[in-house]
Scaffold this active site. Structure first.
Site, mmCIF file in Angstrom:
data_model
loop_
_atom_site.group_PDB
_atom_site.id
_atom_site.type_symbol
_atom_site.label_atom_id
_atom_site.label_comp_id
_atom_site.label_asym_id
_atom_site.label_seq_id
_atom_site.Cartn_x
_atom_site.Cartn_y
_atom_site.Cartn_z
ATOM 1 N N GLY A 146 0.781 -0.986 0.254
ATOM 2 C CA GLY A 146 0.133 -0.112 -0.088
ATOM 3 C C GLY A 146 0.726 1.230 -0.065
ATOM 4 O O GLY A 146 0.507 2.400 -0.627
ATOM 5 N N LYS A 188 3.881 -8.715 -6.985
ATOM 6 C CA LYS A 188 3.941 -7.413 -6.926
ATOM 7 C C LYS A 188 4.911 -6.574 -7.983
ATOM 8 O O LYS A 188 4.663 -5.523 -8.409
ATOM 9 C CB LYS A 188 3.685 -6.904 -5.467
ATOM 10 C CG LYS A 188 2.409 -7.572 -4.833
ATOM 11 C CD LYS A 188 2.353 -7.051 -3.441
ATOM 12 C CE LYS A 188 1.046 -7.226 -2.674
ATOM 13 N NZ LYS A 188 0.933 -6.866 -1.197
ATOM 14 N N ASN A 232 12.000 -12.856 -0.421
ATOM 15 C CA ASN A 232 11.712 -12.586 0.973
ATOM 16 C C ASN A 232 13.345 -11.855 1.612
ATOM 17 O O ASN A 232 14.097 -12.959 1.626
ATOM 18 C CB ASN A 232 11.405 -13.898 1.905
ATOM 19 C CG ASN A 232 11.249 -13.537 3.077
ATOM 20 O OD1 ASN A 232 11.555 -12.622 3.647
ATOM 21 N ND2 ASN A 232 10.468 -14.409 3.717
ATOM 22 N N ASN A 234 6.207 -5.644 8.689
ATOM 23 C CA ASN A 234 6.585 -6.147 9.871
ATOM 24 C C ASN A 234 7.998 -6.120 10.428
ATOM 25 O O ASN A 234 8.805 -5.519 9.943
ATOM 26 C CB ASN A 234 6.396 -7.886 9.472
ATOM 27 C CG ASN A 234 7.185 -8.488 8.330
ATOM 28 O OD1 ASN A 234 8.468 -8.728 8.701
ATOM 29 N ND2 ASN A 234 6.952 -8.123 7.215
ATOM 30 N N CYS A 287 17.964 0.664 17.765
ATOM 31 C CA CYS A 287 18.413 1.568 19.056
ATOM 32 C C CYS A 287 17.275 1.999 19.876
ATOM 33 O O CYS A 287 17.263 2.084 21.040
ATOM 34 C CB CYS A 287 18.792 2.807 18.198
ATOM 35 S SG CYS A 287 20.630 2.836 17.905
ATOM 36 N N CYS A 317 -8.582 -8.932 11.293
ATOM 37 C CA CYS A 317 -8.059 -8.502 10.185
ATOM 38 C C CYS A 317 -7.517 -7.042 10.339
ATOM 39 O O CYS A 317 -8.267 -6.081 10.746
ATOM 40 C CB CYS A 317 -9.154 -8.708 9.037
ATOM 41 S SG CYS A 317 -8.627 -7.795 7.554
ATOM 42 N N CYS A 359 23.087 0.069 21.802
ATOM 43 C CA CYS A 359 22.401 -0.625 20.926
ATOM 44 C C CYS A 359 22.784 -1.945 20.815
ATOM 45 O O CYS A 359 23.976 -2.323 20.888
ATOM 46 C CB CYS A 359 22.314 0.090 19.518
ATOM 47 S SG CYS A 359 21.390 -0.706 18.448
ATOM 48 N N CYS A 377 25.670 -1.215 14.104
ATOM 49 C CA CYS A 377 25.137 0.342 14.487
ATOM 50 C C CYS A 377 26.245 0.766 15.510
ATOM 51 O O CYS A 377 26.843 2.121 15.196
ATOM 52 C CB CYS A 377 24.049 0.209 15.286
ATOM 53 S SG CYS A 377 23.420 1.710 15.932
HETATM 54 P P1 ATP Z 1 -2.260 -7.058 4.248
HETATM 55 O O1 ATP Z 1 -1.316 -7.795 5.085
HETATM 56 O O2 ATP Z 1 -2.973 -5.921 4.840
HETATM 57 O O3 ATP Z 1 -3.028 -7.870 3.275
HETATM 58 P P2 ATP Z 1 -0.003 -6.446 2.663
HETATM 59 O O4 ATP Z 1 0.677 -7.744 2.919
HETATM 60 O O5 ATP Z 1 -0.247 -5.952 0.851
HETATM 61 O O6 ATP Z 1 -1.585 -6.052 3.243
HETATM 62 P P3 ATP Z 1 1.072 -3.833 2.848
HETATM 63 O O7 ATP Z 1 1.516 -2.821 4.166
HETATM 64 O O8 ATP Z 1 0.272 -3.077 2.021
HETATM 65 O O9 ATP Z 1 0.667 -5.077 3.192
HETATM 66 O O10 ATP Z 1 2.580 -3.916 2.179
HETATM 67 C C1 ATP Z 1 3.598 -4.491 2.778
HETATM 68 C C2 ATP Z 1 4.600 -5.219 1.556
HETATM 69 O O11 ATP Z 1 5.582 -5.488 2.038
HETATM 70 C C3 ATP Z 1 3.762 -6.489 1.138
HETATM 71 O O12 ATP Z 1 3.485 -6.355 -0.286
HETATM 72 C C4 ATP Z 1 4.770 -7.518 1.644
HETATM 73 O O13 ATP Z 1 4.545 -8.657 0.802
HETATM 74 C C5 ATP Z 1 5.962 -6.950 1.755
HETATM 75 N N1 ATP Z 1 6.989 -7.472 2.484
HETATM 76 C C6 ATP Z 1 6.852 -7.869 3.857
HETATM 77 N N2 ATP Z 1 7.618 -8.562 4.345
HETATM 78 C C7 ATP Z 1 8.623 -8.691 3.531
HETATM 79 C C8 ATP Z 1 9.863 -9.497 3.274
HETATM 80 N N3 ATP Z 1 10.353 -10.068 4.361
HETATM 81 N N4 ATP Z 1 10.644 -9.408 1.825
HETATM 82 C C9 ATP Z 1 10.081 -8.974 0.999
HETATM 83 N N5 ATP Z 1 9.002 -8.218 1.119
HETATM 84 C C10 ATP Z 1 8.150 -8.123 2.126
HETATM 85 ZN ZN ZN Z 2 21.351 1.028 16.756
#
Ligand code: ATP
Ligand code: ZN
Length: 312
Positions: free
Chosen positions: A46, A90, A113, A151, A196, A233, A286, A291
């Site tokens: 998003g 994406k 990832n 995350n 940190c 959700c 830290c 860092c």
């Molecule tokens: P929702 O969880 O609400 O369905 P989303 O997963 O699309 O939405 P957003 O906040 O819109 O979440 O976007 C975060 C983006 O970061 C996502 O497209 C997700 O795939 C990407 N992402 C998260 N963790 C990783 C990672 N470890 N490596 C690559 N991409 C990541």
């Molecule tokens: Zn730090």
């Protein structure tokens, strides 16, 4: 009247004239430099997808896009992706749209990832590739990394890579209730890194230490994604995500093109239209070793900085 006079010159159909007008009006010294810059965007959701579109429309030189996910119908309450792109990764869907908008931008798509051992390695080695900018100094081949993930682990991976590469980056986030968010500038050694200091996130009007909250979730072994799926959700709004993407790219443009003041931290609470700002110093205790090394280097370079400031 000066503005009127200046803007009457730019009535052609080239989108760059509108951007170049920033230079004629004295906002930016050298707008064209934007074509030399590389920006890496981690997370094309998003916030990240909208940030990528904004940079593309601004004429950025090169974008590196990282995400492991595919476009779903559930993403249509956000901006950027279209229903006909459902099922595409994406990053590939983003490249498709962005190349149509501005074919001058060099686009690189990494479907992976960044938190796996292999993914992290590919992530750091792609950041060090200097084929686009052979004369760039330092270990990194990009000018800025934007974290647009949702995350804690992914943010920690970006933090680790940027601390190792002495790479300036900006972090962004939107709260789970979709009504607040933040952006943060991280300069290894100079400002707090992601490990940190605790970030503050305003959830339903209460300031929450999101980092401690999330680190407990991670430490307890609960998968955040499971938590999200089984729990309530998470909410999302195209408005809040669009605002956060706008704040993030505005701060990026100021940083890259050297105009105005780059915000060290900017919060956004949509319920109160409150925009808190603050500065976060690095933590000498830290837990991130890279860092601590960057902090040491920053301290050692103080006489140099003082001399440079005096010469100005
Ligand atoms: P929702 O969880 O609400 O369905 P989303 O997963 O699309 O939405 P957003 O906040 O819109 O979440 O976007 C975060 C983006 O970061 C996502 O497209 C997700 O795939 C990407 N992402 C998260 N963790 C990783 C990672 N470890 N490596 C690559 N991409 C990541
Ligand atoms: Zn730090």
């Amino acid at each position: 009247s000066k503005v009127k006079e200046l803007s009457s010159e730019v009535v052609d159909n080239n989108p760059y004239s509108r951007l170049m007008a920033l230079q004629r009006m004295g906002i930016v010294d050298n707008y064209e430099r934007i074509r030399e810059f590389s920006v890496a965007i981690v997370g094309i959701g998003g916030v990240g997808s909208v940030a990528a579109e904004m940079l593309t429309r601004c004429g950025i030189g090169r974008l590196l896009l990282y995400d492991y996910d595919t476009v779903e119908l559930a993403n249509m309450n956000r901006l950027f992706f279209r229903p006909d792109q459902v099922g595409m990764t994406k990053t590939d869907a983003a490249v498709q749209t962005l190349a149509e908008i501005n074919p001058d931008v060099v686009l690189e798509s990494f479907t992976m990832n960044i938190t796996t051992v292999q993914g992290f390695e590919t992530f750091t080695s792609s950041l060090t590739n200097k084929s686009f900018c052979p004369s760039k100094e330092g270990g990194s081949g990009v000018d800025l990394v934007l974290s647009c993930v949702d995350n804690y682990e992914a943010r920690m991976a970006v933090n680790q890579a940027c601390n190792e590469l002495r790479q300036t980056w900006m972090e962004s986030g939107v709260s789970e209730d979709a009504v607040s968010g933040h952006i943060q500038l991280l300069v290894p050694g100079e400002t707090a890194c992601f490990a940190c200091a605790p970030p503050l996130e305003c959830i339903s009007g209460i300031w929450v230490n999101l980092r401690i909250l999330l680190s407990r979730v991670v430490a307890s072994g609960i998968d955040e994604r499971t938590l999200k799926r089984e729990g309530v959700c998470a909410a999302s709004l195209p408005t809040t995500m669009g605002v956060v993407a706008g704040l993030l790219v505005q701060n990026s443009l100021k940083f890259l093109l050297n105009f105005g003041e780059v915000s060290p931290y900017l919060g956004y609470n949509s319920l109160k239209d409150f925009f808190p700002t603050m500065k976060m110093r690095p933590n000498p205790q830290c837990s991130n070793v890279a860092c601590l090394q960057r902090q040491k280097e920053y301290m050692l370079a103080k006489p140099e900085r003082d001399a440079a400031a005096k010469a100005k």
